[in-house]
Design a protein around this motif. Structure first.
Motif, PDB file in Angstrom:
ATOM      1  N   GLU A  86       0.818  -1.214   0.000  1.00  0.00           N
ATOM      2  CA  GLU A  86       0.000   0.000   0.000  1.00  0.00           C
ATOM      3  C   GLU A  86       0.853   1.265   0.000  1.00  0.00           C
ATOM      4  OE1 GLU A  86      -4.120  -1.471   2.162  1.00  0.00           O
ATOM      5  OE2 GLU A  86      -2.553  -0.572   3.387  1.00  0.00           O
ATOM      6  N   ASP A  87       2.012   1.191   0.633  1.00  0.00           N
ATOM      7  CA  ASP A  87       2.887   2.368   0.684  1.00  0.00           C
ATOM      8  C   ASP A  87       4.013   2.303  -0.355  1.00  0.00           C
ATOM      9  OD1 ASP A  87       4.161   0.301   1.999  1.00  0.00           O
ATOM     10  OD2 ASP A  87       4.920   1.538   3.626  1.00  0.00           O
ATOM     11  N   GLY A  88       3.855   1.438  -1.349  1.00  0.00           N
ATOM     12  CA  GLY A  88       4.815   1.373  -2.447  1.00  0.00           C
ATOM     13  C   GLY A  88       5.312  -0.027  -2.734  1.00  0.00           C
ATOM     14  N   GLN A  89       5.809  -0.186  -3.924  1.00  0.00           N
ATOM     15  CA  GLN A  89       6.370  -1.449  -4.393  1.00  0.00           C
ATOM     16  C   GLN A  89       7.530  -1.865  -3.494  1.00  0.00           C
ATOM     17  OE1 GLN A  89       7.452  -1.258  -8.520  1.00  0.00           O
ATOM     18  NE2 GLN A  89       8.636  -3.135  -8.456  1.00  0.00           N
ATOM     19  N   ILE A  90       7.655  -3.176  -3.251  1.00  0.00           N
ATOM     20  CA  ILE A  90       8.729  -3.702  -2.408  1.00  0.00           C
ATOM     21  C   ILE A  90       9.844  -4.301  -3.261  1.00  0.00           C
ATOM     22  CG2 ILE A  90       9.322  -5.474  -0.710  1.00  0.00           C
ATOM     23  CD1 ILE A  90       6.554  -5.065   0.531  1.00  0.00           C
ATOM     24  N   VAL A  91       9.485  -5.141  -4.202  1.00  0.00           N
ATOM     25  CA  VAL A  91      10.466  -5.875  -4.998  1.00  0.00           C
ATOM     26  C   VAL A  91      10.629  -5.213  -6.358  1.00  0.00           C
ATOM     27  CG1 VAL A  91      11.034  -8.110  -6.040  1.00  0.00           C
ATOM     28  CG2 VAL A  91       9.931  -8.024  -3.800  1.00  0.00           C
ATOM     29  N   GLY A  92      11.883  -4.925  -6.712  1.00  0.00           N
ATOM     30  CA  GLY A  92      12.176  -4.329  -8.012  1.00  0.00           C
ATOM     31  C   GLY A  92      12.235  -5.370  -9.108  1.00  0.00           C
ATOM     32  N   ASN A  93      12.894  -6.513  -8.828  1.00  0.00           N
ATOM     33  CA  ASN A  93      12.904  -7.610  -9.791  1.00  0.00           C
ATOM     34  C   ASN A  93      13.189  -8.930  -9.088  1.00  0.00           C
ATOM     35  OD1 ASN A  93      15.739  -7.275  -9.438  1.00  0.00           O
ATOM     36  ND2 ASN A  93      16.111  -8.097 -11.470  1.00  0.00           N
ATOM     37  N   ILE A  94      12.846 -10.007  -9.784  1.00  0.00           N
ATOM     38  CA  ILE A  94      13.014 -11.360  -9.259  1.00  0.00           C
ATOM     39  C   ILE A  94      13.756 -12.178 -10.300  1.00  0.00           C
ATOM     40  CG2 ILE A  94      11.842 -13.479  -8.525  1.00  0.00           C
ATOM     41  CD1 ILE A  94       9.429 -11.671  -7.755  1.00  0.00           C
ATOM     42  N   VAL A  95      14.751 -12.932  -9.837  1.00  0.00           N
ATOM     43  CA  VAL A  95      15.459 -13.881 -10.689  1.00  0.00           C
ATOM     44  C   VAL A  95      15.182 -15.263 -10.123  1.00  0.00           C
ATOM     45  CG1 VAL A  95      17.715 -14.660 -11.500  1.00  0.00           C
ATOM     46  CG2 VAL A  95      17.258 -12.217 -11.266  1.00  0.00           C
ATOM     47  N   SER A  96      14.823 -16.195 -10.982  1.00  0.00           N
ATOM     48  CA  SER A  96      14.520 -17.557 -10.554  1.00  0.00           C
ATOM     49  C   SER A  96      15.273 -18.546 -11.433  1.00  0.00           C
ATOM     50  CB  SER A  96      13.011 -17.809 -10.660  1.00  0.00           C
ATOM     51  OG  SER A  96      12.718 -19.156 -10.368  1.00  0.00           O
ATOM     52  N   GLN A  97      15.882 -19.542 -10.792  1.00  0.00           N
ATOM     53  CA  GLN A  97      16.561 -20.615 -11.512  1.00  0.00           C
ATOM     54  C   GLN A  97      16.133 -21.943 -10.916  1.00  0.00           C
ATOM     55  OE1 GLN A  97      20.884 -20.123 -12.251  1.00  0.00           O
ATOM     56  NE2 GLN A  97      20.671 -18.258 -11.031  1.00  0.00           N
ATOM     57  N   LEU A  98      15.874 -22.926 -11.769  1.00  0.00           N
ATOM     58  CA  LEU A  98      15.567 -24.276 -11.312  1.00  0.00           C
ATOM     59  C   LEU A  98      16.842 -25.099 -11.469  1.00  0.00           C
ATOM     60  CD1 LEU A  98      12.039 -24.625 -12.879  1.00  0.00           C
ATOM     61  CD2 LEU A  98      12.626 -24.210 -10.499  1.00  0.00           C
ATOM     62  N   LEU A  99      17.268 -25.708 -10.366  1.00  0.00           N
ATOM     63  CA  LEU A  99      18.562 -26.376 -10.298  1.00  0.00           C
ATOM     64  C   LEU A  99      18.411 -27.848  -9.954  1.00  0.00           C
ATOM     65  CD1 LEU A  99      20.187 -23.657  -8.007  1.00  0.00           C
ATOM     66  CD2 LEU A  99      20.324 -23.758 -10.505  1.00  0.00           C
ATOM     67  N   THR A 100      19.297 -28.672 -10.487  1.00  0.00           N
ATOM     68  CA  THR A 100      19.369 -30.077 -10.090  1.00  0.00           C
ATOM     69  C   THR A 100      20.728 -30.313  -9.428  1.00  0.00           C
ATOM     70  OG1 THR A 100      20.161 -30.716 -12.287  1.00  0.00           O
ATOM     71  CG2 THR A 100      17.806 -30.921 -11.890  1.00  0.00           C
ATOM     72  N   PRO A 101      20.739 -31.051  -8.318  1.00  0.00           N
ATOM     73  CA  PRO A 101      21.988 -31.286  -7.602  1.00  0.00           C
ATOM     74  C   PRO A 101      22.952 -32.160  -8.410  1.00  0.00           C
ATOM     75  CG  PRO A 101      20.089 -31.834  -6.224  1.00  0.00           C
ATOM     76  CD  PRO A 101      19.589 -31.609  -7.606  1.00  0.00           C
ATOM     77  N   THR A 102      24.239 -31.891  -8.247  1.00  0.00           N
ATOM     78  CA  THR A 102      25.262 -32.745  -8.832  1.00  0.00           C
ATOM     79  C   THR A 102      25.408 -34.004  -7.981  1.00  0.00           C
ATOM     80  OG1 THR A 102      26.996 -31.706  -7.523  1.00  0.00           O
ATOM     81  CG2 THR A 102      26.542 -30.742  -9.704  1.00  0.00           C
ATOM     82  N   ALA A 103      26.150 -34.972  -8.474  1.00  0.00           N
ATOM     83  CA  ALA A 103      26.378 -36.215  -7.738  1.00  0.00           C
ATOM     84  C   ALA A 103      27.108 -35.960  -6.422  1.00  0.00           C
ATOM     85  CB  ALA A 103      27.183 -37.186  -8.597  1.00  0.00           C
ATOM     86  N   PHE A 104      27.889 -34.884  -6.335  1.00  0.00           N
ATOM     87  CA  PHE A 104      28.675 -34.595  -5.137  1.00  0.00           C
ATOM     88  C   PHE A 104      28.062 -33.504  -4.263  1.00  0.00           C
ATOM     89  CE2 PHE A 104      30.415 -32.617  -8.933  1.00  0.00           C
ATOM     90  CZ  PHE A 104      30.402 -31.274  -8.605  1.00  0.00           C
ATOM     91  N   SER A 105      26.846 -33.097  -4.541  1.00  0.00           N
ATOM     92  CA  SER A 105      26.187 -32.069  -3.759  1.00  0.00           C
ATOM     93  C   SER A 105      25.762 -32.602  -2.393  1.00  0.00           C
ATOM     94  CB  SER A 105      24.935 -31.564  -4.499  1.00  0.00           C
ATOM     95  OG  SER A 105      24.220 -30.649  -3.703  1.00  0.00           O
ATOM     96  N   THR A 106      25.864 -31.745  -1.368  1.00  0.00           N
ATOM     97  CA  THR A 106      25.362 -32.137  -0.051  1.00  0.00           C
ATOM     98  C   THR A 106      23.838 -32.086  -0.003  1.00  0.00           C
ATOM     99  OG1 THR A 106      25.668 -29.896   0.750  1.00  0.00           O
ATOM    100  CG2 THR A 106      27.453 -31.451   1.180  1.00  0.00           C
ATOM    101  N   LEU A 107      23.242 -31.253  -0.850  1.00  0.00           N
ATOM    102  CA  LEU A 107      21.780 -31.268  -1.026  1.00  0.00           C
ATOM    103  C   LEU A 107      21.478 -32.234  -2.153  1.00  0.00           C
ATOM    104  CD1 LEU A 107      20.829 -27.479  -0.874  1.00  0.00           C
ATOM    105  CD2 LEU A 107      20.429 -29.202   0.872  1.00  0.00           C
ATOM    106  N   LYS A 108      20.569 -33.136  -1.938  1.00  0.00           N
ATOM    107  CA  LYS A 108      20.221 -34.126  -2.979  1.00  0.00           C
ATOM    108  C   LYS A 108      18.813 -33.920  -3.469  1.00  0.00           C
ATOM    109  CE  LYS A 108      24.103 -36.284  -2.876  1.00  0.00           C
ATOM    110  NZ  LYS A 108      25.047 -36.167  -3.928  1.00  0.00           N
TER     111      LYS A 108
END
Length: 108
Positions: A86-108
């Protein structure tokens, strides 16, 4: 597992408003829609300290499409977003990427 990396660059001075919206509204609505955040970060050193970066975890692209669409079209979200801006825009822009973990990633 697929991870979505999202970076929100705020309008100067509006990062506190974005963080408040996440803490008080967005996270509750994500829980309602089954959206799973994996981490949230602000920029300590980098191009801009007016950013919120976060990761979301998805089982598949189909799950992302279904749940993200449901969230984006939720009347509670539409109303809460409008109220928070209501008192103004908050976000100027958004960047989004969809990622797949590598075989050695700690996140799977």
């Amino acid at each position: 597992m697929i991870y979505e990396l999202r970076v929100y660059r705020c309008v100067p001075g509006r990062l506190p408003n974005l963080l408040k919206r996440f803490e008080t509204t967005t996270l509750k609505l994500w829980e309602k829609h089954g959206i799973r955040p994996s981490g949230f970060f602000t920029t300590l050193i980098g191009e801009s300290n007016q950013e919120l970066t976060y990761l979301l975890a998805w089982e598949s692209l189909a799950e992302r499409e279904k749940k993200w669409t449901a969230f984006q079209t939720d009347p509670d979200w539409i109303s809460a977003r409008a109220k928070s801006e209501e008192d103004g825009q908050i976000v100027g822009n958004i960047v989004s990427q969809l990622l797949t973990p590598t075989a050695f990633s700690t996140l799977k």
